[in-house]
Design a protein around this motif. Structure first.
Motif, short mmCIF file in Angstrom:
data_model
loop_
_atom_site.label_atom_id
_atom_site.label_comp_id
_atom_site.label_asym_id
_atom_site.label_seq_id
_atom_site.Cartn_x
_atom_site.Cartn_y
_atom_site.Cartn_z
N GLU A 83 9.02 32.48 59.67
CA GLU A 83 8.33 31.28 60.39
C GLU A 83 8.10 30.41 59.92
O GLU A 83 7.03 30.10 59.07
CB GLU A 83 8.04 32.29 61.44
N PRO A 84 8.13 29.30 60.21
CA PRO A 84 6.87 28.15 60.82
C PRO A 84 5.05 28.61 60.37
O PRO A 84 5.39 29.35 61.17
CB PRO A 84 6.85 26.86 61.38
N LEU A 85 4.36 28.16 60.12
CA LEU A 85 3.52 28.11 60.24
C LEU A 85 2.82 28.82 61.53
O LEU A 85 2.71 27.72 61.79
CB LEU A 85 2.18 27.25 59.18
N GLY A 86 2.23 29.63 61.94
CA GLY A 86 1.45 29.62 62.81
C GLY A 86 2.65 30.62 64.16
O GLY A 86 2.62 30.71 65.14
N GLY A 87 3.97 30.58 63.25
CA GLY A 87 4.94 31.69 63.69
C GLY A 87 6.24 31.04 64.01
O GLY A 87 6.22 30.17 64.56
N SER A 88 6.95 31.96 65.25
CA SER A 88 8.22 31.31 65.75
C SER A 88 7.63 30.54 66.86
O SER A 88 7.17 30.38 67.63
CB SER A 88 9.10 32.25 66.37
N PRO A 89 8.19 28.78 66.71
CA PRO A 89 7.74 28.18 67.86
C PRO A 89 9.19 28.43 69.07
O PRO A 89 8.71 27.81 70.08
CB PRO A 89 8.49 26.55 67.27
N ASN A 90 9.48 29.27 69.08
CA ASN A 90 10.77 28.99 70.14
C ASN A 90 10.71 30.60 70.65
O ASN A 90 11.62 30.83 71.59
CB ASN A 90 12.14 28.78 70.50
N GLY A 91 9.75 31.30 70.27
CA GLY A 91 9.63 32.94 71.35
C GLY A 91 11.29 33.69 70.70
O GLY A 91 11.30 34.55 70.81
N SER A 92 11.70 33.35 69.22
CA SER A 92 12.89 34.36 68.86
C SER A 92 12.63 34.07 67.52
O SER A 92 12.03 33.11 66.65
CB SER A 92 14.45 33.56 69.28
N PRO A 93 13.60 34.99 66.71
CA PRO A 93 13.50 34.41 65.33
C PRO A 93 14.15 33.73 64.29
O PRO A 93 15.39 33.29 64.78
CB PRO A 93 14.45 35.88 64.71
N THR A 94 13.43 32.79 64.05
CA THR A 94 14.11 31.97 62.64
C THR A 94 14.80 31.54 61.42
O THR A 94 15.68 31.72 62.08
CB THR A 94 13.01 30.60 62.46
N GLU A 95 14.71 33.41 60.80
CA GLU A 95 15.29 33.29 60.03
C GLU A 95 15.23 34.82 59.59
O GLU A 95 14.05 35.38 58.68
CB GLU A 95 15.23 32.90 58.61
N VAL A 96 15.55 35.31 59.57
CA VAL A 96 15.81 37.12 59.49
C VAL A 96 15.85 37.50 58.44
O VAL A 96 16.85 37.00 57.37
CB VAL A 96 16.59 38.09 60.81
N LEU A 97 14.75 37.96 57.58
CA LEU A 97 14.39 38.36 56.02
C LEU A 97 15.05 39.78 56.08
O LEU A 97 16.07 40.29 54.91
CB LEU A 97 13.27 38.11 55.36
N TYR A 98 14.53 40.00 56.76
CA TYR A 98 14.23 41.67 56.45
C TYR A 98 14.40 42.94 57.29
O TYR A 98 13.93 42.16 58.45
CB TYR A 98 13.10 42.36 56.12
N THR A 99 15.93 43.52 57.47
CA THR A 99 15.75 44.90 58.15
C THR A 99 14.90 46.11 57.41
O THR A 99 15.07 46.95 56.63
CB THR A 99 16.75 44.73 59.40
N THR A 100 14.22 46.78 58.95
CA THR A 100 14.03 48.39 58.36
C THR A 100 14.14 49.36 59.86
O THR A 100 14.44 48.68 61.11
CB THR A 100 12.75 48.44 57.95
N GLU A 101 14.01 50.42 59.42
CA GLU A 101 14.44 51.06 61.29
C GLU A 101 12.67 51.94 61.31
O GLU A 101 11.48 52.20 60.16
CB GLU A 101 14.82 52.78 60.38
N LEU A 102 11.98 52.03 62.46
CA LEU A 102 10.47 53.30 62.29
C LEU A 102 11.21 54.89 61.98
O LEU A 102 12.40 54.42 62.64
CB LEU A 102 10.42 52.93 63.72
N VAL A 103 10.39 55.59 61.73
CA VAL A 103 10.52 56.27 61.08
C VAL A 103 9.29 57.09 61.74
O VAL A 103 8.33 56.99 61.78
CB VAL A 103 10.58 56.65 59.40
N ILE A 104 9.77 58.37 62.36
CA ILE A 104 8.73 59.35 62.50
C ILE A 104 8.68 61.06 62.79
O ILE A 104 9.62 61.51 61.80
CB ILE A 104 9.66 59.53 64.07
N LEU A 105 7.65 61.12 61.66
CA LEU A 105 7.49 62.29 60.36
C LEU A 105 7.03 63.14 61.42
O LEU A 105 6.16 63.20 62.86
CB LEU A 105 6.37 61.79 60.13
#
Length: 227
Positions: A205-227
């Motif tokens: 994102e630009p400095l300060g975060g997303s300007p419109n409340g949506s991801p600008t360029e998705v780089l990575y994804t991952t899953e939340l793991v419950i141990l």
């Protein structure tokens, strides 16, 4: 690849839920779920179908004659006495120790109170395409503790934002800006529920975060793991 074909989305969603979609293909489908509601809907449908199927199956205990048949097969297929190699006493002692330790651990798990079993840990690891760890996320009761890896080479003129995708919901929800070095605490969103999260994503994102409340360029994804 034409992701607008329902048959293709159904196949990919099924493989994703079953765990047979591996490597880069799994990462691509996770990114696809961020931008394509049909992909998320197909994934949720397969999760529900498999959960319903599993809950509908009644456990069946094998009858006595089945166990006897197994024992007979084992005895009939046993090697001749002259080919049996007796392990050294030290090996027997080693296996005995391992078996005893396993029994102790199993007994410990069985007698734990239900309240302790429910006190699970939630973590996530964000990696790049080369499987290098970039951020480690540990979810606490009120905050998300995020630690940047020393392998992270951050862009100084950009920020990195963390998002969550809830099952059955189209719009990603921002969880805050990620640290470029060191550790940072993010206040947990009131909608953050491990059971309802389809995946987490990191965007550039630009400095300060997303300007419109949506991801600008998705780089990575991952899953939340419950141990």
């Amino acid at each position: 690849m034409n992701y607008n074909k329902p048959e293709l989305l159904e196949t990919l969603a099924a493989q994703y839920v079953l765990g047979t979609l591996k490597g880069l293909a799994r990462k691509r489908f996770q990114r696809l779920m961020l931008s394509l509601p049909q992909a998320r809907e197909a994934t949720v449908m397969w999760e529900q179908n498999l959960n319903d199927l599993a809950s509908a199956i009644t456990p069946q205990a094998p009858s006595a004659h089945v166990w006897q048949h197994i024992l007979d097969k084992i005895e009939n297929n046993s090697p001749p006495a002259k080919t049996v190699i007796k392990p050294a006493p030290s090996l027997w002692r080693t296996w005995s120790f391992i078996a005893t330790a396993a029994c102790i651990i199993l007994a410990f798990l069985i007698i734990q109170p239900t309240t302790q079993l429910q006190d699970s840990q939630q973590i996530a690891l964000v990696q790049n395409q080369n499987k290098q760890s970039l951020w480690f996320i540990n979810v606490n009761e009120q905050v998300l503790s995020v630690k940047a890896s020393t392998k992270l080479v951050a862009q100084t003129d950009k920020d990195y934002e963390l998002w969550m995708i809830l099952k059955g919901q189209d719009a990603p929800i921002s969880l805050g800006l990620l640290p470029k070095q060191g550790e940072k605490l993010l206040i947990k969103d009131t909608r953050f529920n491990a059971q309802n999260i389809a995946l987490l994503a990191v965007s550039l994102e630009p400095l300060g975060g997303s300007p419109n409340g949506s991801p600008t360029e998705v780089l990575y994804t991952t899953e939340l793991v419950i141990l």
